[in-house]
Design a protein around this motif. Structure first.
Motif, mmCIF file in Angstrom:
data_model
loop_
_atom_site.group_PDB
_atom_site.id
_atom_site.type_symbol
_atom_site.label_atom_id
_atom_site.label_comp_id
_atom_site.label_asym_id
_atom_site.label_seq_id
_atom_site.Cartn_x
_atom_site.Cartn_y
_atom_site.Cartn_z
ATOM 1 N N UNK A 147 45.394 -27.739 17.678
ATOM 2 C CA UNK A 147 45.451 -26.282 17.778
ATOM 3 C C UNK A 147 44.278 -25.616 17.045
ATOM 4 N N UNK A 148 43.104 -26.090 17.332
ATOM 5 C CA UNK A 148 41.893 -25.587 16.658
ATOM 6 C C UNK A 148 41.697 -24.083 16.851
ATOM 7 N N UNK A 149 42.104 -23.584 18.015
ATOM 8 C CA UNK A 149 41.834 -22.178 18.312
ATOM 9 C C UNK A 149 42.663 -21.206 17.470
ATOM 10 N N UNK A 150 43.651 -21.739 16.745
ATOM 11 C CA UNK A 150 44.417 -20.893 15.833
ATOM 12 C C UNK A 150 44.068 -21.170 14.367
ATOM 13 N N UNK A 190 35.750 -23.799 18.605
ATOM 14 C CA UNK A 190 36.771 -23.721 19.648
ATOM 15 C C UNK A 190 37.016 -25.111 20.247
ATOM 16 N N UNK A 191 38.251 -25.326 20.704
ATOM 17 C CA UNK A 191 38.640 -26.644 21.221
ATOM 18 C C UNK A 191 37.783 -27.110 22.381
ATOM 19 N N UNK A 192 37.334 -26.164 23.192
ATOM 20 C CA UNK A 192 36.622 -26.561 24.409
ATOM 21 C C UNK A 192 35.147 -26.827 24.169
ATOM 22 N N UNK A 205 33.230 -23.565 26.160
ATOM 23 C CA UNK A 205 34.089 -22.394 25.940
ATOM 24 C C UNK A 205 33.325 -21.098 26.218
ATOM 25 N N UNK A 206 32.018 -21.089 25.905
ATOM 26 C CA UNK A 206 31.238 -19.841 25.973
ATOM 27 C C UNK A 206 30.755 -19.517 27.390
ATOM 28 N N UNK A 207 30.754 -20.504 28.281
ATOM 29 C CA UNK A 207 30.329 -20.304 29.673
ATOM 30 C C UNK A 207 28.985 -19.571 29.722
ATOM 31 N N UNK A 228 34.555 -31.764 30.156
ATOM 32 C CA UNK A 228 35.781 -32.157 29.454
ATOM 33 C C UNK A 228 35.788 -33.674 29.262
ATOM 34 N N UNK A 234 38.067 -35.493 30.112
ATOM 35 C CA UNK A 234 38.587 -36.022 31.369
ATOM 36 C C UNK A 234 37.475 -36.195 32.398
ATOM 37 N N UNK A 235 36.549 -35.233 32.445
ATOM 38 C CA UNK A 235 35.430 -35.341 33.394
ATOM 39 C C UNK A 235 34.543 -36.537 33.059
ATOM 40 N N UNK A 247 44.368 -30.935 32.439
ATOM 41 C CA UNK A 247 43.269 -31.410 31.587
ATOM 42 C C UNK A 247 43.098 -32.927 31.693
ATOM 43 N N UNK A 306 35.820 -13.472 27.732
ATOM 44 C CA UNK A 306 34.372 -13.692 27.857
ATOM 45 C C UNK A 306 33.853 -13.256 29.228
ATOM 46 N N UNK A 341 36.259 -14.909 31.749
ATOM 47 C CA UNK A 341 36.821 -16.224 31.438
ATOM 48 C C UNK A 341 37.888 -16.043 30.351
ATOM 49 N N UNK A 353 45.965 -21.882 26.658
ATOM 50 C CA UNK A 353 46.373 -23.053 25.884
ATOM 51 C C UNK A 353 47.827 -23.388 26.147
ATOM 52 N N UNK A 411 48.668 -28.960 23.160
ATOM 53 C CA UNK A 411 47.628 -27.945 22.922
ATOM 54 C C UNK A 411 46.465 -28.088 23.907
ATOM 55 N N UNK A 430 43.993 -27.294 27.046
ATOM 56 C CA UNK A 430 43.442 -25.989 27.441
ATOM 57 C C UNK A 430 42.765 -26.054 28.793
ATOM 58 N N UNK A 478 44.663 -16.213 17.973
ATOM 59 C CA UNK A 478 43.801 -16.773 16.930
ATOM 60 C C UNK A 478 44.652 -16.920 15.665
ATOM 61 N N UNK A 479 44.030 -17.089 14.506
ATOM 62 C CA UNK A 479 44.792 -17.345 13.278
ATOM 63 C C UNK A 479 45.801 -16.239 12.992
#
Lengths: 507, 216
Positions: A125-128, A236-238, A242-244, A334, A336-337, B79, B101, B111, B115, B121, B123, B141-142
Motif C-alpha cells: 500500500x505504498x500509495x497511502x 508511487x506503486x506503479x 504512474x505519471x504517464x 508492469x 506482469x508485462x 494486474x 493526471x 488518468x 487500487x 493492493x 493497481x 493518500x496518507x
C-alpha cells in the motif's frame, strides 16, 4: 598467513561504526522535519524515537575506544562492510512501525535495498504512505548512493589519516582531486547540482500533469534523487508509468545515464577537458554496449506478438534498457508485462544489461562495462602475443583519465570481480529455482538483486519466503560492496573465531 | 380423441407462452428506454449522459447487483492478466488513489489510478474523460481515503493508443462509496521518549568529547 582480529581491532571497528550509526540517526531527522511540516504526527514521533535510539547506540559505540587512532586496512574493510548491514537494521525500525510491511524481514529488506540503491521494494500500500516515510526512503537512497563512508569523510568524522583506506574500501578508488575529502566534496557538488536542476524541471512537469504543488515538489525531488543515484524507489506503486508523461521519462533517462557515468570524468569536464570524456574506455564501451543491447532487445521484441509497434518499443523498451543498464530499477511496464508481453529473449537481454551495469566509479551497480572492456582487451592482447614473433613485445593501453597501460594487475582485479559476480548470479539463480520459481524469472530476479538493479518480476514481493528474502538481503549487500570487501570480512570473521590448530611440538 | 385434445392444449400453451414472452420483451424495452432498470441506467452512464443522477458524487447502490452481464474482474486479476483478458470489457471496483493526471495537453482526458481494496493492493491505470474524472472528488493518500469507484471499460494488456501501457479505458465511472479525510491527532506524549533519547545521545557525545580532550 591469515591475520586475526584482536580485541583492539574490534574496539576501533565499533568506535568508527558508531560514527556511521550517528550519521544514520541524522538521516532520520530529515523525515522527522518533513513530518512536522506536513503535520504527520505519528510518523514525526516515530522518526524522533527511531532517531533517538540510533543516536544513543551510535554514541555508546564510540566509547569502545576514546582515542581510536588511524584505521588500518583490515579495520577499514570491516567498518565499511558492516556499516551497510548495520544501517539497514536501524533503518528498518521506523519502516516496520509504519504499518506498511507484513513482516520485520520485509522492512529490513527495504532498508538494505534503500541504502544499497537496489530499489526493489516489498512495501504494501505504498500509495497511502506518509510523506515522512517516503522522504526517509529517498534519504536512504541519497546517502547510500553518495556512500556512507564518503559522507563521513566529508564531514570529518574519521579524520584525515584514515580517509584513503576507507574511501577505496567502499568501491571507489579514483581521486579526481588531490585529496580524498576534496574528491568527495566534488562528487557531492555534482550530485546536488543535478538533483536541484532535475527537481525544478520535474516539479514543473508534475504541475503540468495536474499534480498539486506540494506533491509535485516532493515527487520531483524524490524522483530526481532516485534517478541520479540510480536507486529505483518511486513514491508511487506503479513506478514511473504512474505519471504517464513522456517528458518525465525523458528527464529520468538522462538522470539515470548521468548516474551511470564515472564521477571522475565530471571533474575533467568541469576543468574544461572534453577529450578524456569522449575517449574514456568506460564511455566508449558503454555506448557500444548500449547500441548492441538495444538492437538485440528490439529484434527480440519484434519477433513477439504483443508489443511490436515502433512507438511502443521506443517508449517502453528504450526506457527499460536504460533503467536496466544504469541498474536503477524504474519501470514503465508492469511486472506482469515483463513476463507475459516481453519475449524471453528481450527479458534475458534486460537481465544481461543489468548484470553488466554502468561505469566504474559511478553509482551504478553490476560488473561494470570497463571491467568487461579490460578483459576483452586482455583477450585481444593474448591473441596478438600468440601471433607475434618471439622477439616482439606487445603492449596494450586504454584511456581512462589519460592513457594507461594494461597491466596484469589490472586484468587480474577485473577478472576477479567478474568471476565473483558471475559465480554469485549463478548461485543466486539456483537458490531461487530451489524455492520453486520459474527458471527465467529466477535468473532475472537474482541478477536484479546482486547487481543492485532492482527491476522485479514478482518473486520479490510482500510475503516472499523468508529464506529467500534473507538471501537476497545478503546479495544486495554483497553487490554494493562488489563482493571483495564482503569476502574479506567473512574470511576475517572465520579466521578470528575458528580456533587455531595447535602445532605438534616434536620434543 | 383424448390425444387430439392434449395436442390442442399443448399447442395453445406454447402459443400463449410465446405471446407472453413477446409482450414481456416489449414492456421491458419500453422500461429500458425510460431508464427503469439498473443495467440500462448503467448503459446510459456509459454514454456519458448528464441527465442521470450519477453526475454528482452520490452513491449508486443499484449498479453492482445487476452488473453481472459483463465480465466481472478484480484489479488483481487484471494486474496478473495474460492475453486472454486483452480487449475484454470488464467491471472493476477499487479506491481512487494518488492524483488526477492530465492525459493530454488540453486536459480532456485523465488518468486515475485504481487500487484494489483487498489485501493485494493491486493497481490499474484508468483512462477516462475529464468529465468522468471530475466525479472523483477524493483521491487516496496518507491523510485521505479515496472514493471507491466502479469502472466499466475495455482492458488493454498492451494498449496501442498509449504506447504499450497496460490500462483500462473507461466507458462508465460510478462512485460506490465517497472518500473521507483521515484524522491524525497530535499527542505531545508520543514525542517524549524520542526527546529523552535524543537528549541522552547528545549528553553521551558531550561527555565523550570531554574525555577525549582530557586524554589529549
Amino acid at each position: 598467513m591469515w591475520q586475526r582480529l584482536r580485541l583492539i581491532d574490534l574496539r576501533v571497528i565499533c568506535h568508527y561504526s558508531g560514527s556511521i550509526i550517528i550519521i544514520c540517526a541524522f538521516t532520520m531527522f530529515i523525515p522527522f522535519i518533513t513530518a512536522l511540516l506536513c503535520q504527520e504526527w505519528e510518523p514525526a514521533a516515530r522518526y524522533l524515537l527511531s532517531g533517538g535510539i540510533t543516536f544513543v547506540v551510535g554514541a555508546l559505540l564510540r566509547y569502545c575506544r576514546i582515542e581510536p587512532g588511524r584505521l588500518n586496512r583490515r579495520q577499514a574493510l570491516a567498518v565499511t562492510g558492516l556499516s551497510w548491514m548495520v544501517l539497514g537494521f536501524f533503518a528498518s525500525i521506523p519502516l516496520y512501525y509504519s504499518g506498511h510491511f507484513l513482516t520485520y524481514a520485509d522492512a529490513l529488506f527495504d532498508g538494505v535495498s534503500g541504502f544499497t540503491t537496489t530499489g526493489a521494494s516489498v512495501i504494501v500500500d505504498l500509495d497511502h504512505l506518509s510523506y515522512a516515510d517516503n522522504m526517509f526512503r529517498f534519504v536512504m537512497h541519497l546517502f547510500g548512493g553518495l556512500g556512507l563512508i564518503a559522507i563521513a569523510l566529508s564531514i570529518g568524522l574519521f579524520g584525515p589519516q584514515s580517509s584513503g583506506t576507507l574511501f577505496s574500501s567502499e568501491g571507489r578508488s579514483e581521486h579526481v582531486l588531490p585529496n580524498v575529502v576534496q574528491t568527495v566534496q566534488f562528487i557531492f557538488r555534482v550530485v546536488f547540482l543535478g538533483i536541484a536542476l532535475a527537481t525544478v524541471i520535474m516539479m514543473v512537469l508534475c504541475l503540468l500533469a495536474g499534480i498539486e504543488p506540494l506533491r509535485a515538489f516532493l515527487q520531483g525531488l524524490w524522483l530526481s534523487i532516485s534517478g541520479i543515484v540510480t536507486g529505483g524507489f518511486t513514491p508511487m506503486s506503479q513506478s514511473v508509468m504512474y505519471y504517464h508523461s513522456l517528458p518525465i521519462e525523458f528527464v529520468l533517462m538522462i538522470l539515470m545515464l548521468m548516474g551511470s557515468l564515472s564521477f571522475a570524468l565530471y571533474a575533467e569536464v568541469w576543468k574544461g577537458r572534453l577529450r578524456p570524456f569522449f575517449h574514456d574506455i568506460d564511455n566508449r564501451s558503454m555506448l557500444v554496449w548500449l547500441v548492441i543491447a538495444t538492437i538485440i532487445f528490439t529484434a527480440s521484441m519484434s519477433a513477439g506478438t504483443l508489443m511490436t509497434d515502433l512507438p511502443d518499443l521506443m517508449r517502453r523498451g528504450l526506457f527499460m534498457v536504460c533503467s536496466a543498464f544504469s541498474t536503477t530499477g524504474f519501470q514503465v511496464v508492469t511486472a506482469n508485462q515483463l513476463t507475459t508481453v516481453f519475449t524471453s529473449g528481450a527479458f534475458l537481454v534486460l537481465a544481461l544489461v543489468m548484470a553488466i551495469g554502468g561505469a566504474a566509479g559511478s553509482t551504478a551497480g553490476g560488473i561494470k562495462v570497463s571491467r568487461i572492456a579490460i578483459i576483452f582487451k586482455s583477450i585481444i592482447s593474448t591473441v596478438k602475443e600468440t601471433l607475434a614473433p618471439d622477439s616482439a613485445r606487445v603492449a596494450t593501453s586504454y584511456n581512462h583519465l589519460g592513457r594507461r597501460t594494461l597491466t596484469p594487475d589490472i586484468v587480474r582485479d577485473s577478472t576477479t570481480v567478474f568471476v565473483l559476480y558471475v559465480f554469485t548470479y549463478g548461485i543466486a539463480s539456483l537458490v531461487t529455482i530451489a524455492h520453486g520459481y520459474d527458471a527465467t524469472q529466477s535468473i532475472f530476479e537474482s541478477v536484479a538483486m546482486a547487481s543492485n538493479g532492482g527491476i522485479v518480476t514478482g518473486i520479490v514481493a510482500p510475503g516472499m519466503p523468508l529464506s529467500l528474502e534473507l538471501f537476497y538481503i545478503i546479495l544486495m549487500w554483497a553487490g554494493r560492496l562488489e563482493f571483495v570487501t564482503l569476502v574479506a570480512i567473512i574470511v576475517q570473521i572465520i579466521v578470528t573465531f575458528v580456533p587455531r590448530r595447535k602445532r605438534k611440538v616434536e620434543q | 380423441m383424448r390425444a387430439y385434445v392434449r395436442q390442442i392444449a399443448v399447442h395453445h400453451a406454447v402459443g400463449l407462452f410465446v405471446w407472453l414472452a413477446v409482450a414481456a420483451s416489449l414492456v421491458g424495452g419500453f422500461c429500458a428506454g425510460a431508464g427503469a432498470f439498473p443495467h440500462t441506467a448503467f448503459a446510459q452512464t456509459a454514454q456519458g449522459s448528464q441527465n442521470t443522477a450519477k453526475t454528482d458524487n452520490s452513491l449508486d447502490e443499484q449498479l453492482l447487483p445487476d452488473s453481472s452481464f459483463i465480465y466481472d474482474a478484480s484489479i488483481a486479476d487484471l494486474s496478473g492478466a495474460d492475453s486472454y483478458y486483452d480487449n475484454q470489457t470488464v467491471l472493476v471496483t477499487g479506491e481512487a488513489v494518488g492524483d488526477n493526471i492530465r492525459a493530454d495537453i488540453l486536459g480532456d482526458y485523465r488518468w486515475i489510478t485504481l487500487q484494489s481494496t483487498d489485501s493485494t493492493y493491486a493497481e490499474i491505470s484508468v483512462f477516462m474523460t475529464a468529465q468522468q474524472a471530475s466525479r472523483i472528488t477524493s483521491l487516496g493518500n496518507y491523510s485521505t481515503r479515496g472514493d471507491i469507484v466502479s469502472v466499466q471499460g475495455t482492458f488493454h494488456l498492451v494498449c496501442n493508443e498509449h504506447e504499450g501501457l497496460t490500462d483500462l479505458h473507461a466507458d462508465s465511472v460510478s462512485i460506490i462509496d465517497a472518500g473521507y479525510p483521515i484524522e491524525h491527532k497530535f499527542n505531545v506524549r508520543d514525542f517524549v521518549p524520542g526527546i529523552v533519547l535524543v537528549a541522552i545521545g547528545a549528553l553521551l557525545l558531550f561527555i565523550f568529547a570531554r574525555l577525549r580532550e582530557r586524554l589529549r
